[in-house]
Design a protein around this motif. Structure first.
Motif, PDB file in Angstrom:
ATOM      1  N   ASP A 354       0.734  -1.166  -0.074  1.00 19.92           N
ATOM      2  CA  ASP A 354       0.194   0.037  -0.102  1.00 19.92           C
ATOM      3  C   ASP A 354       0.717   1.344  -0.055  1.00 19.92           C
ATOM      4  O   ASP A 354       0.413   2.465  -0.626  1.00 19.92           O
ATOM      5  CB  ASP A 354      -0.836   0.080   1.109  1.00 19.92           C
ATOM      6  CG  ASP A 354      -1.996  -1.110   1.042  1.00 19.92           C
ATOM      7  OD1 ASP A 354      -2.227  -1.611   0.041  1.00 19.92           O
ATOM      8  OD2 ASP A 354      -2.454  -1.456   2.193  1.00 19.92           O
ATOM      9  N   ASN A 355       2.238   1.189   0.650  1.00 23.63           N
ATOM     10  CA  ASN A 355       2.954   2.348   0.728  1.00 23.63           C
ATOM     11  C   ASN A 355       3.733   2.589  -0.434  1.00 23.63           C
ATOM     12  O   ASN A 355       4.432   3.568  -0.256  1.00 23.63           O
ATOM     13  CB  ASN A 355       3.640   2.396   2.081  1.00 23.63           C
ATOM     14  CG  ASN A 355       4.422   0.922   2.167  1.00 23.63           C
ATOM     15  OD1 ASN A 355       4.458   0.151   1.224  1.00 23.63           O
ATOM     16  ND2 ASN A 355       5.382   0.867   3.067  1.00 23.63           N
ATOM     17  N   ILE A 356       3.739   2.218  -1.615  1.00 23.17           N
ATOM     18  CA  ILE A 356       4.744   2.488  -2.529  1.00 23.17           C
ATOM     19  C   ILE A 356       4.357   3.401  -3.419  1.00 23.17           C
ATOM     20  O   ILE A 356       3.122   3.795  -3.662  1.00 23.17           O
ATOM     21  CB  ILE A 356       4.810   1.157  -3.605  1.00 23.17           C
ATOM     22  CG1 ILE A 356       5.930   1.118  -4.349  1.00 23.17           C
ATOM     23  CG2 ILE A 356       3.858   0.982  -4.363  1.00 23.17           C
ATOM     24  CD1 ILE A 356       6.561  -0.016  -5.189  1.00 23.17           C
ATOM     25  N   PRO A 357       5.122   4.453  -3.495  1.00 28.04           N
ATOM     26  CA  PRO A 357       4.878   5.855  -4.277  1.00 28.04           C
ATOM     27  C   PRO A 357       4.885   5.705  -5.620  1.00 28.04           C
ATOM     28  O   PRO A 357       5.795   6.373  -6.242  1.00 28.04           O
ATOM     29  CB  PRO A 357       5.997   6.778  -3.595  1.00 28.04           C
ATOM     30  CG  PRO A 357       7.308   5.807  -3.470  1.00 28.04           C
ATOM     31  CD  PRO A 357       6.565   4.576  -3.064  1.00 28.04           C
ATOM     32  N   LEU A 358       3.589   5.381  -6.268  1.00 25.54           N
ATOM     33  CA  LEU A 358       3.499   5.105  -7.682  1.00 25.54           C
ATOM     34  C   LEU A 358       3.200   6.592  -8.362  1.00 25.54           C
ATOM     35  O   LEU A 358       2.503   7.615  -7.749  1.00 25.54           O
ATOM     36  CB  LEU A 358       2.521   4.296  -8.275  1.00 25.54           C
ATOM     37  CG  LEU A 358       2.444   2.922  -7.455  1.00 25.54           C
ATOM     38  CD1 LEU A 358       1.538   2.061  -8.012  1.00 25.54           C
ATOM     39  CD2 LEU A 358       3.882   2.354  -7.949  1.00 25.54           C
ATOM     40  N   GLN A 359       3.758   6.923  -9.492  1.00 22.27           N
ATOM     41  CA  GLN A 359       3.644   8.232 -10.186  1.00 22.27           C
ATOM     42  C   GLN A 359       2.292   7.869 -10.892  1.00 22.27           C
ATOM     43  O   GLN A 359       2.126   7.007 -11.655  1.00 22.27           O
ATOM     44  CB  GLN A 359       4.594   8.470 -11.154  1.00 22.27           C
ATOM     45  CG  GLN A 359       4.396   9.734 -12.012  1.00 22.27           C
ATOM     46  CD  GLN A 359       5.582  10.020 -12.637  1.00 22.27           C
ATOM     47  OE1 GLN A 359       5.696   9.518 -13.905  1.00 22.27           O
ATOM     48  NE2 GLN A 359       6.562  10.688 -12.514  1.00 22.27           N
ATOM     49  N   SER A 360       1.496   8.905 -11.048  1.00 16.38           N
ATOM     50  CA  SER A 360       0.287   8.851 -11.426  1.00 16.38           C
ATOM     51  C   SER A 360       0.591   8.499 -13.417  1.00 16.38           C
ATOM     52  O   SER A 360       1.419   9.659 -13.895  1.00 16.38           O
ATOM     53  CB  SER A 360      -0.733  10.033 -11.700  1.00 16.38           C
ATOM     54  OG  SER A 360      -1.102  10.108  -9.910  1.00 16.38           O
TER      55      SER A 360
END
Length: 361
Positions: A354-360
């Motif tokens: 849940d905490n992975i910082p994906l780019q939109s």
């Protein structure tokens, strides 16, 4: 008389004091405030004067792969970076005939150095956390299958069983004098699944020791970032789509993450493999079976505070497969992961923490 003539003439005249009026002081304060704002707000200038700050780049070859580095500094640090990488290579590379690990594998010396000790202790810890899925004593099997530092052998069940008797991290230890002790002299070590990540960390720590707060260090796809990029934003790092490509010509990006102050490593079987008799043999060897892994997990990307840890866990996940990797990640919330696997319809599917910082997109 022109302006420059008047200026030259004035230089020969005694200096005259002119009274400063209140609006002069106000203008001076505004100019100072504006200058300070420009210096502070320009991300390339934080902590440095404008004429010093610049993002520098360097690249080269190490550990049989390519590295790329970008860092904010007033000084070219490429020589220092190269020195750090050569020190790590001289300690951990089994392809270096004069390295510490080569001497240990050959039995000519059991002495270690700081780099070796750091990696060995971390490898022991992660081996315990993964129930032996990560094991640096798997070298004889990796070599036999043709993915190591010795010639490939003809694989038979009896050969695998024989080699498995020399595998197990419990067969090797580090004593108080900093020397390796082997319970079995035939045990061989291979740090390849953690050395690149450790090299990334070593360079990062060197840059930090030189006062560098903003940098990106990448070696063969393993990455460590601190601070921001030249635009003042988090660093954008791509996760590759795991297309079967032993020639490394496919570079389609599956996902981009925006990160700062973290490290990332990816492991997969889509680049380093060979096909024989209609079957594909991947470079990830299961220390328990002695054979290349066969499951649906195609690639594992792990984010952690340091790159050596991310590197080791990414390798371990490729051994463990999807389900066991998910279970471990639930026990270790400090880790972030992006796992690409083949679903029941043989299409790409993704599971992520849940905490992975994906780019939109």
């Amino acid at each position: 008389m022109g302006m420059f003539s008047k200026l030259n003439e004035s230089l020969d005249m005694p200096a005259q004091r002119h009274p400063l009026r209140p609006w002069h002081w106000l203008l001076l304060l505004l100019l100072i405030a504006g200058t300070v704002y420009v210096i502070i707000e320009n991300p390339a200038n934080k902590g440095k004067s404008p004429d010093q700050a610049s993002y520098l780049k360097c690249e080269g070859d190490i550990f049989g792969t390519i590295y790329h580095m970008t860092y904010l500094s007033a000084t070219d640090l490429s020589e220092g970076i190269d020195s750090v990488l050569q020190d790590v290579d001289a300690s951990l590379s089994p392809f270096n005939p004069n390295s510490v690990i080569t001497a240990i594998n050959n039995g000519t010396s059991m002495s270690t150095d700081d780099h070796f000790c750091n990696v060995f202790c971390l490898a022991k810890t992660i081996s315990a956390e993964t129930d032996g899925a990560f094991d640096i004593t798997v070298a004889p099997l990796v070599n036999a299958w043709g993915f190591g530092f010795k010639n490939r052998q003809i694989i038979t069940d009896s050969l695998i069983q024989s080699l498995l008797t020399h595998v197990g991290i419990e067969k090797v230890d580090l004593n108080a004098s900093g020397e390796i002790e082997k319970a079995d002299t035939a045990v061989m070590l291979d740090m390849s699944a953690i050395a690149k990540g450790y090299g990334v960390d070593a360079v990062g720590l060197y840059l930090e020791s030189m006062g560098v707060d903003n940098y990106m260090v990448e070696i063969g796809g393993e990455v460590r970032v601190r601070g921001n990029n030249h635009k003042g934003n988090p660093w954008n790092i791509g996760i590759m789509r795991p297309e079967a490509d032993s020639l490394c010509q496919q570079t389609e990006i599956e996902q981009v993450i925006s990160v700062t102050d973290i490290s990332m490593a990816t492991s997969g079987n889509y680049r380093n493999f060979y096909e024989e008799g209609g079957r594909r043999y991947a470079h990830t060897i299961d220390p328990h079976t002695g054979r290349p892994v066969q499951h649906t997990l195609l690639s594992a990307t792990v984010l952690a505070s340091d790159c050596a840890t991310a590197d080791a866990y990414a390798t371990a996940f490729m051994v463990m497969g999807l389900k066991r990797s998910q279970q471990l990640l639930h026990r270790h919330p400090e880790l972030q992961a992006y796992l690409i696997y083949s679903d029941d319809t043989h299409h790409y599917a993704v599971w992520q923490t849940d905490n992975i910082p994906l780019q939109s997109k």
